[in-house]
Design a protein around this motif. Sequence first.
Motif, PDB file in Angstrom:
ATOM      1  N   GLY A  62       0.817  -1.206   0.000  1.00  0.00           N
ATOM      2  CA  GLY A  62       0.000   0.000   0.000  1.00  0.00           C
ATOM      3  C   GLY A  62       0.849   1.254   0.000  1.00  0.00           C
ATOM      4  N   ARG A  63       0.188   2.407  -0.088  1.00  0.00           N
ATOM      5  CA  ARG A  63       0.881   3.689  -0.109  1.00  0.00           C
ATOM      6  C   ARG A  63       1.170   4.131   1.317  1.00  0.00           C
ATOM      7  N   ILE A  64       2.244   4.872   1.487  1.00  0.00           N
ATOM      8  CA  ILE A  64       2.627   5.438   2.783  1.00  0.00           C
ATOM      9  C   ILE A  64       2.444   6.941   2.703  1.00  0.00           C
ATOM     10  N   GLN A  65       1.621   7.483   3.572  1.00  0.00           N
ATOM     11  CA  GLN A  65       1.336   8.917   3.578  1.00  0.00           C
ATOM     12  C   GLN A  65       2.397   9.649   4.390  1.00  0.00           C
ATOM     13  N   ARG A  66       2.948  10.711   3.819  1.00  0.00           N
ATOM     14  CA  ARG A  66       3.932  11.496   4.540  1.00  0.00           C
ATOM     15  C   ARG A  66       3.261  12.357   5.601  1.00  0.00           C
ATOM     16  N   ASP A  67       3.975  12.584   6.719  1.00  0.00           N
ATOM     17  CA  ASP A  67       3.471  13.435   7.793  1.00  0.00           C
ATOM     18  C   ASP A  67       3.911  14.865   7.527  1.00  0.00           C
ATOM     19  N   ASP A  68       3.308  15.522   6.556  1.00  0.00           N
ATOM     20  CA  ASP A  68       3.660  16.898   6.217  1.00  0.00           C
ATOM     21  C   ASP A  68       3.031  17.865   7.199  1.00  0.00           C
ATOM     22  N   SER A  69       3.551  19.100   7.161  1.00  0.00           N
ATOM     23  CA  SER A  69       2.987  20.150   7.992  1.00  0.00           C
ATOM     24  C   SER A  69       1.596  20.508   7.492  1.00  0.00           C
ATOM     25  N   GLN A  70       0.788  21.063   8.375  1.00  0.00           N
ATOM     26  CA  GLN A  70      -0.539  21.506   7.991  1.00  0.00           C
ATOM     27  C   GLN A  70      -0.434  22.675   7.013  1.00  0.00           C
ATOM     28  N   PRO A  71      -1.315  22.743   5.988  1.00  0.00           N
ATOM     29  CA  PRO A  71      -1.263  23.873   5.044  1.00  0.00           C
ATOM     30  C   PRO A  71      -1.521  25.196   5.747  1.00  0.00           C
ATOM     31  N   GLY A  72      -0.953  26.253   5.183  1.00  0.00           N
ATOM     32  CA  GLY A  72      -1.143  27.585   5.727  1.00  0.00           C
ATOM     33  C   GLY A  72      -0.825  28.650   4.697  1.00  0.00           C
ATOM     34  N   MET A  73      -1.427  29.817   4.835  1.00  0.00           N
ATOM     35  CA  MET A  73      -1.170  30.919   3.908  1.00  0.00           C
ATOM     36  C   MET A  73       0.260  31.417   4.073  1.00  0.00           C
ATOM     37  N   SER A  74       0.893  31.736   2.914  1.00  0.00           N
ATOM     38  CA  SER A  74       2.271  32.198   2.942  1.00  0.00           C
ATOM     39  C   SER A  74       2.536  33.055   1.714  1.00  0.00           C
ATOM     40  N   ALA A  75       3.793  33.482   1.550  1.00  0.00           N
ATOM     41  CA  ALA A  75       4.168  34.344   0.425  1.00  0.00           C
ATOM     42  C   ALA A  75       5.590  34.012  -0.002  1.00  0.00           C
ATOM     43  N   ASP A  76       5.854  34.216  -1.284  1.00  0.00           N
ATOM     44  CA  ASP A  76       7.190  34.071  -1.861  1.00  0.00           C
ATOM     45  C   ASP A  76       7.547  35.363  -2.585  1.00  0.00           C
ATOM     46  N   ALA A  77       8.843  35.644  -2.604  1.00  0.00           N
ATOM     47  CA  ALA A  77       9.360  36.763  -3.402  1.00  0.00           C
ATOM     48  C   ALA A  77      10.458  36.214  -4.313  1.00  0.00           C
ATOM     49  N   THR A  78      10.452  36.654  -5.575  1.00  0.00           N
ATOM     50  CA  THR A  78      11.392  36.119  -6.560  1.00  0.00           C
ATOM     51  C   THR A  78      12.079  37.257  -7.287  1.00  0.00           C
ATOM     52  N   LEU A  79      13.406  37.160  -7.392  1.00  0.00           N
ATOM     53  CA  LEU A  79      14.202  38.078  -8.196  1.00  0.00           C
ATOM     54  C   LEU A  79      14.986  37.233  -9.185  1.00  0.00           C
ATOM     55  N   GLY A  80      14.792  37.495 -10.478  1.00  0.00           N
ATOM     56  CA  GLY A  80      15.425  36.623 -11.456  1.00  0.00           C
ATOM     57  C   GLY A  80      15.789  37.307 -12.751  1.00  0.00           C
ATOM     58  N   ALA A  81      16.493  36.551 -13.569  1.00  0.00           N
ATOM     59  CA  ALA A  81      16.863  36.981 -14.922  1.00  0.00           C
ATOM     60  C   ALA A  81      16.231  36.008 -15.905  1.00  0.00           C
ATOM     61  N   GLN A  82      15.696  36.546 -17.005  1.00  0.00           N
ATOM     62  CA  GLN A  82      15.027  35.700 -17.990  1.00  0.00           C
ATOM     63  C   GLN A  82      15.461  36.097 -19.401  1.00  0.00           C
ATOM     64  N   THR A  83      15.325  35.154 -20.273  1.00  0.00           N
ATOM     65  CA  THR A  83      15.679  35.405 -21.667  1.00  0.00           C
ATOM     66  C   THR A  83      14.651  34.736 -22.566  1.00  0.00           C
ATOM     67  N   PRO A  84      14.287  35.371 -23.706  1.00  0.00           N
ATOM     68  CA  PRO A  84      13.302  34.733 -24.591  1.00  0.00           C
ATOM     69  C   PRO A  84      13.912  33.540 -25.336  1.00  0.00           C
ATOM     70  N   VAL A  85      13.180  32.455 -25.381  1.00  0.00           N
ATOM     71  CA  VAL A  85      13.572  31.290 -26.169  1.00  0.00           C
ATOM     72  C   VAL A  85      12.868  31.332 -27.527  1.00  0.00           C
ATOM     73  N   HIS A  86      11.575  31.740 -27.513  1.00  0.00           N
ATOM     74  CA  HIS A  86      10.823  31.916 -28.748  1.00  0.00           C
ATOM     75  C   HIS A  86       9.812  33.032 -28.527  1.00  0.00           C
ATOM     76  N   THR A  87       9.873  34.065 -29.424  1.00  0.00           N
ATOM     77  CA  THR A  87       8.932  35.170 -29.372  1.00  0.00           C
ATOM     78  C   THR A  87       8.150  35.186 -30.678  1.00  0.00           C
ATOM     79  N   PRO A  88       6.827  35.046 -30.634  1.00  0.00           N
ATOM     80  CA  PRO A  88       6.026  35.052 -31.879  1.00  0.00           C
ATOM     81  C   PRO A  88       6.159  36.385 -32.605  1.00  0.00           C
ATOM     82  N   PRO A  89       5.991  36.386 -33.928  1.00  0.00           N
ATOM     83  CA  PRO A  89       6.068  37.641 -34.701  1.00  0.00           C
ATOM     84  C   PRO A  89       5.023  38.639 -34.215  1.00  0.00           C
ATOM     85  N   GLY A  90       5.445  39.881 -34.065  1.00  0.00           N
ATOM     86  CA  GLY A  90       4.547  40.936 -33.633  1.00  0.00           C
ATOM     87  C   GLY A  90       4.362  41.036 -32.143  1.00  0.00           C
TER      88      GLY A  90
END
Length: 339
Positions: free
Chosen positions: A163-191
């Motif tokens: 059978g499957r074994i259920q992990r004992d994870d923490s209870q869900p709760g509201m939270s927030a993330d902040a992200t600072l990154g660099a990105q580059t286009p791989v494919h940009t449609p015409p226009g």
Amino acid sequence: MQPTQGPQEDAARVRRRAPANPQAFDPNTATASAGETLTSPLQRIVERPAAVRPSEVLELQHTLGNQAVSGLVSRSLDGPPSRSPVVQRDDLDSGTDQNAAAQQPDPMAGLEWSDSVEGSYQAAAPDPIDVPPDAVNYGPGDYPTPNPNPDTAMAMHVSPSGGRIQRDDSQPGMSADATLGAQTPVHTPPGSASPGPVTFSGTLLIRDANIFSFGFKNPVFKGLDIGHEPSWTWSIDSKWTVQQQIGITLINTHWQPFWGKEIEAGLSAFLQSTVFPSNSNSAAPGGQLQIEQHIIIPWFSVTLTGSTVYDPNSHQMATTGGINLLFHAPALRPQKSGP
């Protein structure tokens, strides 16, 4: 085993002038012939007709020890009334003749501590105490440690073979993330305009929320989540393009590499709209593949992302890739009420 003699021996050594065999001395049967200085205080108290005062009993204990006091008490309880000493209170009644009491001979007069006992003794080391094995509740290396979360109890999931074994994870709760990154286009449609090279985003999410979650005993592949952490993200890039996304990770996997810090790999689906400078695509569908490497600090990760989104103008998919620094805020988890 006899303890080694040393400076402490002086504290356990006292002097007395005693008979040749001091162990044979019995204060209950002592007589004057057993040694004048040793037995005379007890003999005087026992033989005189006056009552015994508590202070005399204490002095007798200090000079001759507990055996002498025990002998005095035994004579008082067992002897005939005519030969039994009577203990008189120190605070005499008002009707007692104080002068007569003061004239009673003191059996301790002239007796010095150094004149009462002499000799030395050695104390043997105590025998070890055997503790039965069933009196100890802990096994080798299994010792109690302070619980940092005393109000948290982990559930044990029992499953049948296969059978499957259920992990004992923490209870869900509201939270927030902040992200600072660099990105580059791989494919940009015409226009269509390519995204800015630098982007910053903020995300509201339900931390540790899963529709289904599975744990595995595999040393590398640790777990699988279905419907992982729904989120709402706002982002702005270096070209001042503002966008928002509503998404959820469809499949999220947990991997444990040999360096010991977990890697998560997930495939997400989202709806994206451009808010500024113009609302060119109100609800464009898209998808993202993200690999997240957890770092030593629990609130900091590094992610590699590849995103593709439908462009309604060209009816094509626009694809970008990026690397990001991800900062996690702690989750606000619901508090359980007391029992």
